[in-house]
Scaffold this active site. Structure first.
Site, PDB file in Angstrom:
ATOM      1  N   LYS A  80      20.939  18.828 -45.885  1.00 11.14           N
ATOM      2  CA  LYS A  80      21.975  18.401 -46.835  1.00 11.14           C
ATOM      3  C   LYS A  80      21.840  19.200 -48.131  1.00 11.14           C
ATOM      4  O   LYS A  80      20.721  19.468 -48.582  1.00 11.14           O
ATOM      5  CB  LYS A  80      21.807  16.898 -47.097  1.00 11.14           C
ATOM      6  CG  LYS A  80      22.922  16.261 -47.921  1.00 11.14           C
ATOM      7  CD  LYS A  80      22.702  14.749 -48.050  1.00 11.14           C
ATOM      8  CE  LYS A  80      23.782  14.068 -48.851  1.00 11.14           C
ATOM      9  NZ  LYS A  80      23.585  12.596 -48.935  1.00 11.14           N
ATOM     10  N   SER A 155      27.477   9.810 -47.639  1.00  4.90           N
ATOM     11  CA  SER A 155      27.758  11.125 -48.188  1.00  4.90           C
ATOM     12  C   SER A 155      27.150  12.272 -47.382  1.00  4.90           C
ATOM     13  O   SER A 155      27.495  13.424 -47.600  1.00  4.90           O
ATOM     14  CB  SER A 155      27.235  11.211 -49.623  1.00  4.90           C
ATOM     15  OG  SER A 155      25.817  11.054 -49.630  1.00  4.90           O
ATOM     16  N   SER A 179      24.087   6.425 -47.084  1.00  7.75           N
ATOM     17  CA  SER A 179      24.613   7.761 -46.784  1.00  7.75           C
ATOM     18  C   SER A 179      24.010   8.483 -45.593  1.00  7.75           C
ATOM     19  O   SER A 179      24.469   9.562 -45.243  1.00  7.75           O
ATOM     20  CB  SER A 179      24.488   8.663 -48.003  1.00  7.75           C
ATOM     21  OG  SER A 179      25.512   8.363 -48.903  1.00  7.75           O
TER      22      SER A 179
END
Ligand code: GLN
Length: 503
Positions: A80, A155, A179
């Site tokens: 990420k 997210s 997330s």
């Protein structure tokens, strides 16, 4: 070589060990798959191919010399874009960090690297991890590999979509309020938020420091456990890292999974969170969770309904605490120390003007909304009424968990109240977007471990996620329960169209 895509860690390990494939071939197969799919899915913000090539060459030399291979040798991993991988961009999908190149490496990245992983790329996310759909990225919207008109969740949407579609075998996400788990539910994969403090946050760009936790995403519980074993452990560079019992690294989580489902569940008590199997949750999701409860019962577990009465306050508490912490953490982006600087016009040539124009141009609307909310909650006139009150209710929520963990070993619930929604469906309505995390947020407020695993297909054949929560430091039990479920069902073997087409 497309047959190398969609395989588990242990399958790839075996192929490498018997020398029927090389790390380079595994890498090439995955990069080719990225080339084929990522134009549509848009999971990656940048590829880190050069680094992966070098690592693959090192692994292949090890194999040639007959050396023992580390646990993730030759495994393609996506990271990420709020986790620093040295010498590559770490943008947090924000304009303000668009040109920021990480000068150092996050502890989790160091550990993956030492375990032989191949970093294939950094992944798209909601800006600064604020959101539930990855639509708040300043750069692009990632699509759900099961249906390209839908969101992957967020997210950590880029990481999750990369794993679900087979572009990566593993990925790292971060979970502040859900997330990792919520996108795992939307994309039909496993995603785990470990106990707060079990995985180092050094090198993770801070959103809400008392809630943030890095964790793995994978296509099976076993692969999730292998990844967690690699990244867990005490780190003196993170002051919230738990010293004991992880001084010498994390436990070997996958070893604890090698038992039959009834042995894995032996003596365990499962609580169904009653607040999360009623109003506000899609009925087919409730049915899947009830069906999962029956699976556990049939494996010999005692299953009871339990109540977390203060969890109804979790959402407002979270949106006060997370925004308050975010407003403090994001103060560092001022045009001086990191990333973007906007300095325009002689008339505006003051330091204050430079700060404000940089932040006005660099942050997107959701990030600005959070900074304003958090600044307000912390302001002297409102601190007691909002921030302090929220901290007090956070304690009540934790007390509820302490109470139920005297009666049960794990809790189950839906991960999300709905299946993946359409791109654009909630962008004009932040409150309805915030509701997406109603089931995941309580665990962050209490610092507890949780996993989401596939538990069925719902409306329009979209994945449904089962959340399993445990008490602090019982990550092993959470994984064992998840493994028992996967051994007794085959929901995790269903593949999204992009991956199924390869297999
Ligand atoms: N969706 C939640 C939020 O917008 C959680 C985000 C996260 O876990 N990073 O804050």
């Amino acid at each position: 070589m497309s047959e190398l895509v969609g395989k588990s860690i242990s399958e790839l390990r075996k192929l490498l060990a018997e020398k029927s494939v090389s790390a380079k071939e595994i890498l090439t197969a995955h990069l080719t798959h990225v080339g084929r799919l990522d134009g549509d899915i848009k999971a990656f913000t940048c590829l880190t191919e050069e680094r992966a090539q070098k690592q693959a060459a090192r692994i292949d030399e090890k194999i040639a010399r007959g050396e023992e291979l580390p646990p993730l040798a030759g495994i393609p991993v996506a990271v990420k874009d709020n986790i620093c991988v040295a010498d590559y961009p770490t943008t947090c999908s924000s304009k303000i960090l668009e040109n920021f190149v990480a000068p150092y490496e996050a502890t989790v990245a160091e550990k993956l690297d030492a375990a032989g992983a191949l970093f294939i790329g950094k992944t798209n996310m909601d800006e600064f991890a604020m959101g539930s759909s990855t639509e708040n990225s300043a750069f692009k919207k990632t699509a759900n590999p099961w249906d390209l008109t839908r969101v992957p969740g967020g997210s950590s949407g880029g990481s999750t979509a990369a794993v679900a579609s087979g572009m990566a075998v593993l990925a790292l996400g971060s979970d502040t309020g859900g997330s990792i788990r919520q996108p795992a539910a939307f994309c039909g994969v496993s995603g785990m938020k470990p106990t707060y403090g079990m995985v180092s946050r050094f090198g993770l760009v801070a959103f809400a420091s008392s809630l943030d936790q890095i964790g793995p995403l994978a296509r099976s519980v076993e692969d999730t456990a292998i990844a967690l074993s690699v990244i867990a452990g005490y780190d003196k560079k993170d002051s919230t890292s738990i010293p004991e019992p992880f001084k010498n690294g994390g436990p070997n989580f996958e070893k604890a999974l090698a038992e039959s489902p009834d042995k894995l569940m032996k003596g365990l008590r499962v609580g169904v969170i009653s607040e999360l199997v009623g109003d506000g949750i899609e009925p087919e999701i409730v049915s899947s969770i009830r069906a999962a409860a029956s699976v556990f019962q049939s494996l010999g577990a005692e299953v009871i309904d339990v109540s977390l009465p203060n969890s109804k306050f979790a959402l407002p508490v979270y949106y006060l605490i997370a925004t308050a912490e975010a407003s403090a953490n994001l103060a560092r982006y001022d045009g001086v120390k990191y990333g973007l600087r906007v300095k325009e016009g002689a008339a505006q040539d003051s330091l204050l003007q430079m700060y404000t124009s940089t932040r006005a141009a660099g942050f997107g609307p959701e990030v600005k909304r959070r900074i304003m909310l958090g600044t307000y909650a912390l302001s002297s006139g409102y601190y007691d009424a909002y921030y302090k009150k929220a901290q007090q209710v956070r304690r009540l929520i934790k007390n509820d968990f302490d109470g139920v963990f005297e009666k049960v070993d794990v809790l189950i619930s839906p991960t999300s109240p709905t299946v993946a929604f359409k791109i654009g469906e909630k962008t004009d309505d932040p409150l309805s977007m915030y509701l997406s995390d109603i089931a995941t947020i309580p665990a962050n407020l209490a610092g507890l471990p949780g996993i989401s695993i596939p538990a069925g297909l719902g409306k329009d054949k979209l994945p449904i996620g089962l959340q399993i929560l445990g008490n602090a430091l019982s990550d092993q039990i959470v994984l064992r329960v998840a493994q028992a479920f996967q051994q007794s069902t085959d929901f995790h073997n269903r593949q999204c169209p992009g991956l199924a087409a390869v297999g």
